[in-house]
Design a protein around this motif. Structure first.
Motif, PDB file in Angstrom:
ATOM      1  N   ALA A  24       0.941  -1.283   0.092  1.00 51.82           N
ATOM      2  CA  ALA A  24       0.033   0.275   0.071  1.00 51.82           C
ATOM      3  C   ALA A  24       0.966   1.383  -0.013  1.00 51.82           C
ATOM      4  CB  ALA A  24      -0.933   0.039   1.155  1.00 51.82           C
ATOM      5  N   VAL A  25       2.038   1.154   0.123  1.00 55.46           N
ATOM      6  CA  VAL A  25       3.119   2.272   0.363  1.00 55.46           C
ATOM      7  C   VAL A  25       2.993   3.201  -0.951  1.00 55.46           C
ATOM      8  CG1 VAL A  25       5.185   3.044   1.101  1.00 55.46           C
ATOM      9  CG2 VAL A  25       4.502   1.555   2.210  1.00 55.46           C
ATOM     10  N   GLU A  26       2.799   4.265  -0.823  1.00 51.80           N
ATOM     11  CA  GLU A  26       2.724   4.963  -2.079  1.00 51.80           C
ATOM     12  C   GLU A  26       3.835   5.954  -2.342  1.00 51.80           C
ATOM     13  OE1 GLU A  26      -0.557   7.201  -3.768  1.00 51.80           O
ATOM     14  OE2 GLU A  26      -1.811   5.879  -2.344  1.00 51.80           O
ATOM     15  N   ASP A  27       4.402   6.616  -1.521  1.00 48.90           N
ATOM     16  CA  ASP A  27       5.517   7.739  -1.485  1.00 48.90           C
ATOM     17  C   ASP A  27       6.693   7.212  -1.682  1.00 48.90           C
ATOM     18  OD1 ASP A  27       5.350   6.810   0.691  1.00 48.90           O
ATOM     19  OD2 ASP A  27       5.599   8.917   1.880  1.00 48.90           O
ATOM     20  N   ILE A  40       7.886 -10.789  -5.551  1.00 50.60           N
ATOM     21  CA  ILE A  40       6.890 -11.142  -4.534  1.00 50.60           C
ATOM     22  C   ILE A  40       6.208 -10.113  -3.745  1.00 50.60           C
ATOM     23  CG2 ILE A  40       8.051 -13.543  -3.989  1.00 50.60           C
ATOM     24  CD1 ILE A  40       9.386 -12.206  -1.669  1.00 50.60           C
ATOM     25  N   CYS A  41       6.908  -8.975  -4.120  1.00 47.53           N
ATOM     26  CA  CYS A  41       6.082  -7.648  -3.366  1.00 47.53           C
ATOM     27  C   CYS A  41       6.293  -6.468  -4.250  1.00 47.53           C
ATOM     28  CB  CYS A  41       6.403  -7.367  -1.983  1.00 47.53           C
ATOM     29  SG  CYS A  41       5.779  -5.952  -1.358  1.00 47.53           S
ATOM     30  N   TYR A  42       5.440  -5.633  -4.731  1.00 44.17           N
ATOM     31  CA  TYR A  42       5.517  -4.570  -5.429  1.00 44.17           C
ATOM     32  C   TYR A  42       4.655  -3.488  -5.044  1.00 44.17           C
ATOM     33  CZ  TYR A  42       5.643  -2.440 -10.409  1.00 44.17           C
ATOM     34  OH  TYR A  42       5.820  -1.677 -11.381  1.00 44.17           O
ATOM     35  N   SER A  43       5.091  -2.474  -4.577  1.00 45.37           N
ATOM     36  CA  SER A  43       4.326  -1.469  -3.806  1.00 45.37           C
ATOM     37  C   SER A  43       3.672  -0.622  -4.732  1.00 45.37           C
ATOM     38  CB  SER A  43       4.951  -0.470  -2.849  1.00 45.37           C
ATOM     39  OG  SER A  43       5.901   0.368  -3.602  1.00 45.37           O
ATOM     40  N   LYS A  44       2.558   0.348  -4.310  1.00 49.11           N
ATOM     41  CA  LYS A  44       1.796   1.289  -4.954  1.00 49.11           C
ATOM     42  C   LYS A  44       2.959   2.320  -5.681  1.00 49.11           C
ATOM     43  CE  LYS A  44      -2.866   1.952  -4.704  1.00 49.11           C
ATOM     44  NZ  LYS A  44      -3.442   0.543  -4.319  1.00 49.11           N
ATOM     45  N   GLY A  45       3.821   2.506  -4.980  1.00 51.69           N
ATOM     46  CA  GLY A  45       5.013   3.573  -5.459  1.00 51.69           C
ATOM     47  C   GLY A  45       5.407   3.060  -6.631  1.00 51.69           C
ATOM     48  N   CYS A  46       5.684   1.908  -6.499  1.00 49.58           N
ATOM     49  CA  CYS A  46       6.258   1.215  -8.053  1.00 49.58           C
ATOM     50  C   CYS A  46       5.297   1.247  -9.207  1.00 49.58           C
ATOM     51  CB  CYS A  46       6.585  -0.451  -7.916  1.00 49.58           C
ATOM     52  SG  CYS A  46       7.925  -0.766  -6.393  1.00 49.58           S
ATOM     53  N   GLU A  47       4.034   0.824  -8.872  1.00 46.13           N
ATOM     54  CA  GLU A  47       3.048   1.192  -9.845  1.00 46.13           C
ATOM     55  C   GLU A  47       3.009   2.536 -10.478  1.00 46.13           C
ATOM     56  OE1 GLU A  47      -0.553   0.008  -8.096  1.00 46.13           O
ATOM     57  OE2 GLU A  47      -0.444  -2.079  -8.854  1.00 46.13           O
TER      58      GLU A  47
END
Ligand SMILES: Nc1ncnc2c1ncn2[C@@H]1O[C@H](COP(=O)(O)OP(=O)(O)OP(=O)(O)O)[C@@H](O)[C@H]1O
Ligand SMILES: [Mg+2]
Length: 482
Positions: A24-27, A40-47
Motif C-alpha cells: 500500500a506504500v505510495e510515496d 513477490i512484493c510490488y508497492s503502489k509507489g512502484c506502480e
C-alpha cells in the motif's frame, strides 16, 4: 506464471509479515524479489513510477520486466540480481532502466539481501527506491536554503553583492584576459558592457567590478530589463512623482537607490528604444527626471550593462540604438562560452566540489577520469551555471562514504551526448582513402548497429532509419549482413 519461492512465502507467513501493508506504500517504491529474481512484493509507489499494475508484475522475473541502461557501471544490469548473488547491501545507487511498457525510469535505490534462517543463503532482495526528480527537489531546496544563508551573510556587508574577483575561477588564457580587463575597467569610471551567453558569469563579473571599484562602498543595484513590463521600466528606473498617473505615489527609482554605487542593467537588449533615448539623455547630463516630475535630479551612478546577444547585431537589427550602445560600451567585455574554454572545466569542478561537498555532508573531493571525460565531451549550452548544477546534483547523488564523483552520478543527458560522440568516433575511425569508401563503411556500420539493436528485425530497422523495408533488404544484402 510460476508461484514465488515457497520458502519465502512460508517465511513471510511465519513472520506474519504484512506484505499488503508494504504494497500500500505510495510515496516510496518497494520491490522484493525471491532468490530467483521473481517479484513477490510490488508497492503502489512502484506502480506509479513504472506505470504498471501489480498483477502484471508479481511472479515475473527481473529479466522479463526490465531493460537496464548498459552504460551504468553495473555488469549485472539489475542491482537486485547483484545483491542476490553477492549478499551485500547496495545503497544509494543511481539506476536507469526501461519498464515492461517502455517507460524510462530514473531512480535512486538501496537494495538489501534477506538471508535464510541459518544465514547460509540469500533468499530475497528488498529494493527501496525513489524517482530521481524527488531527490532533485530536495537538493534544490537545500541549495535554496544555502543561497538564502549566503545572501543573508552578504546583506550584512551591505552593498548587495555576493561575488568578488576572488570567486572568479579560470585557467584558460581567454578568461584570464577577461579578468585582467575587468580589473582595469573597475579602476576607471567608464561604463562597461558585459557580453556573454547565459550562465557565462555576467553577474559575477558585474559584481566583482563593483567591489573593486571606487564606488564599492556604495550600493550595487541590479535590474533585469526583460523581466519588467515596458511601461513600468521607466518608473522603476527613474521613480515617480505623486499623481504622475492614476494611483502614482512619490517613489524613488533604481537610479536614486544606486546613488554613489553601481546600477547593473541586465539584458539591456530588451529595453524599449524610446526608453533607451531617455536613459541616454540621463547618462549624458548625469541627471534624472522622475516620471511626472519636472525637476532635474543630479545623479552619480556607475553603469554596468549586460547582454546575451551580440550588441552590434542588435544595433543592426534596431533593437539597440547605436548612440546608446556606444555610450554604454565604452569598455566591452566578452565572456567566452564554456565550450570554447574547456581548460576551465577542471578548475571549476574542483572549486564546486570544494565549496559544496562538505555542506551536503559528503566526502567527495575529486572526480573520476571517466566522469571528467564525459564533462569534457559536453557542449555546455548553459555554460558555468549548467556545470555547477551537474556537480551539485552529482554530490547530492553520491553516497556518504564515497570520495569520487563517478559517471553514474552524472545526469542521463550527458551520457547520451557522450555515447553519440563515442559512436561517431567509432565510425570516423573507419576512414578510408576515398570519401565514397568511407561513407559506405559508415553506412554499413550504422545499418549493422540498428539491425542488431532491433533484434535483427528488418521492418523495425527500416523504420528506425526511415527507409522502406524493400530498400533495407537490398542494403543488408549488398553489405552481406545477415
Ligand atoms: N568564472 C566563474 N567562476 C566561478 N563560478 C562562476 C563563474 N562564472 C559563473 N559562475 C557561476 O555560474 C552561475 C551563473 O553565473 P551568472 O549568474 O553570473 O551568469 P550570467 O551570465 O549572468 O547568466 P544569465 O545570462 O543566465 O543571467 C553562478 O552560480 C556563478 O556563481
Ligand atoms: Mg545574469
Amino acid at each position: 506464471m510460476r508461484e514465488p519461492n515457497e520458502k519465502i512465502m512460508n517465511f513471510i507467513e511465519k513472520q506474519k509479515l504484512p506484505l499488503s501493508a508494504i504494497e500500500a506504500v505510495e510515496d516510496i517504491c518497494i520491490h522484493i524479489v525471491d532468490k530467483e529474481g521473481r517479484t513477490i512484493c510490488y508497492s503502489k509507489g512502484c506502480e506509479k513510477i513504472e506505470g504498471e499494475k501489480r498483477e502484471n508484475i508479481i511472479g515475473k522475473k527481473i529479466e522479463e520486466l526490465y531493460t537496464f541502461d548498459e552504460i551504468k557501471d553495473n555488469p549485472h544490469g539489475s542491482i537486485q540480481l547483484k545483491v542476490l548473488e553477492t549478499g551485500e547491501i547496495m545503497k544509494n545507487n543511481h539506476v536507469m532502466y526501461t519498464s515492461k511498457n517502455n517507460k524510462s525510469v530514473d531512480v535512486i535505490s538501496s537494495t538489501y539481501p534477506v538471508f535464510s534462517d541459518d544465514e547460509s543463503a540469500v533468499i530475497a532482495a528488498v529494493c527501496v527506491f525513489r524517482d530521481i526528480g524527488d531527490y532533485m527537489k530536495m537538493a534544490n531546496t537545500i541549495q535554496k536554503l544555502k543561497n538564502d544563508l549566503n545572501t543573508e551573510k552578504i546583506t550584512k556587508r551591505n552593498n548587495g553583492t555576493v561575488y568578488t574577483f576572488k570567486n572568479v575561477i579560470s585557467a584558460s588564457s581567454t578568461m584570464n584576459e577577461c579578468i585582467d580587463m575587468a580589473k582595469k575597467a573597475a579602476k576607471s569610471t567608464a561604463p562597461v558592457m558585459i557580453i556573454g551567453s547565459t550562465g557565462t558569469g555576467k553577474e559575477v563579473f558585474a559584481q566583482s567590478i563593483h567591489n573593486e571599484s571606487i564606488v564599492s562602498k556604495g550600493p550595487f543595484v541590479a535590474i533585469n530589463c526583460s523581466a519588467i513590463p515596458e511601461n513600468l521600466l521607466e518608473s522603476t528606473l527613474f521613480g515617480t512623482c505623486k499623481g504622475a498617473f492614476t494611483g502614482a505615489v512619490e517613489n524613488i527609482g533604481l537610479f536614486e537607490s544606486a546613488k554613489d554605487g553601481t546600477l547593473f542593467l541586465d539584458e539591456i537588449n530588451s529595453m524599449d528604444l524610446n526608453l533607451q533615448a531617455k536613459l541616454l539623455r540621463s547618462l549624458e547630463t548625469k541627471t534624472i527626471r522622475k516620471v511626472g516630475g519636472n525637476e532635474e535630479i543630479p545623479i552619480n551612478v556607475r553603469i554596468i550593462s549586460a547582454t546575451n546577444q551580440d550588441p552590434l547585431q542588435a544595433v543592426k537589427d534596431k533593437k539597440i540604438r547605436a548612440d546608446f550602445y556606444y555610450r554604454l560600451a565604452v569598455i566591452s567585455l566578452d565572456l567566452p562560452d564554456l565550450k570554447n574554454r574547456k581548460e576551465d572545466i577542471s578548475k571549476l569542478v574542483d572549486s564546486f566540489i570544494l565549496s559544496n561537498s562538505s555542506v551536503l555532508g559528503k566526502q567527495i573531493s575529486k572526480i573520476s577520469d571517466e566522469a571528467f571525460n564525459i564533462l569534457l565531451e559536453h557542449n555546455w549550452p548553459g555554460n558555468i551555471r549548467e556545470l555547477k548544477h551537474v556537480i551539485d546534483q552529482a554530490l547530492y547523488l553520491s553516497d556518504f562514504n564515497e570520495t569520487l564523483i563517478k559517471a553514474q552520478h552524472l545526469p542521463k543527458y550527458l551520457f547520451e551526448n557522450y555515447s553519440k560522440k563515442k559512436r561517431l568516433s567509432k565510425y570516423l575511425s573507419k576512414q578510408k582513402d576515398t570519401l565514397k569508401d568511407t561513407m559506405k563503411d559508415i553506412e554499413k556500420q550504422i545499418i549493422l548497429d540498428a539491425f542488431e539493436n532491433s533484434d535483427k528485425n528488418i521492418t523495425q530497422t527500416a523504420h528506425k532509419l526511415g527507409m522502406t523495408r524493400q530498400n533495407m533488404q537490398h542494403k543488408l544484402k549488398s553489405y552481406g549482413i545477415r
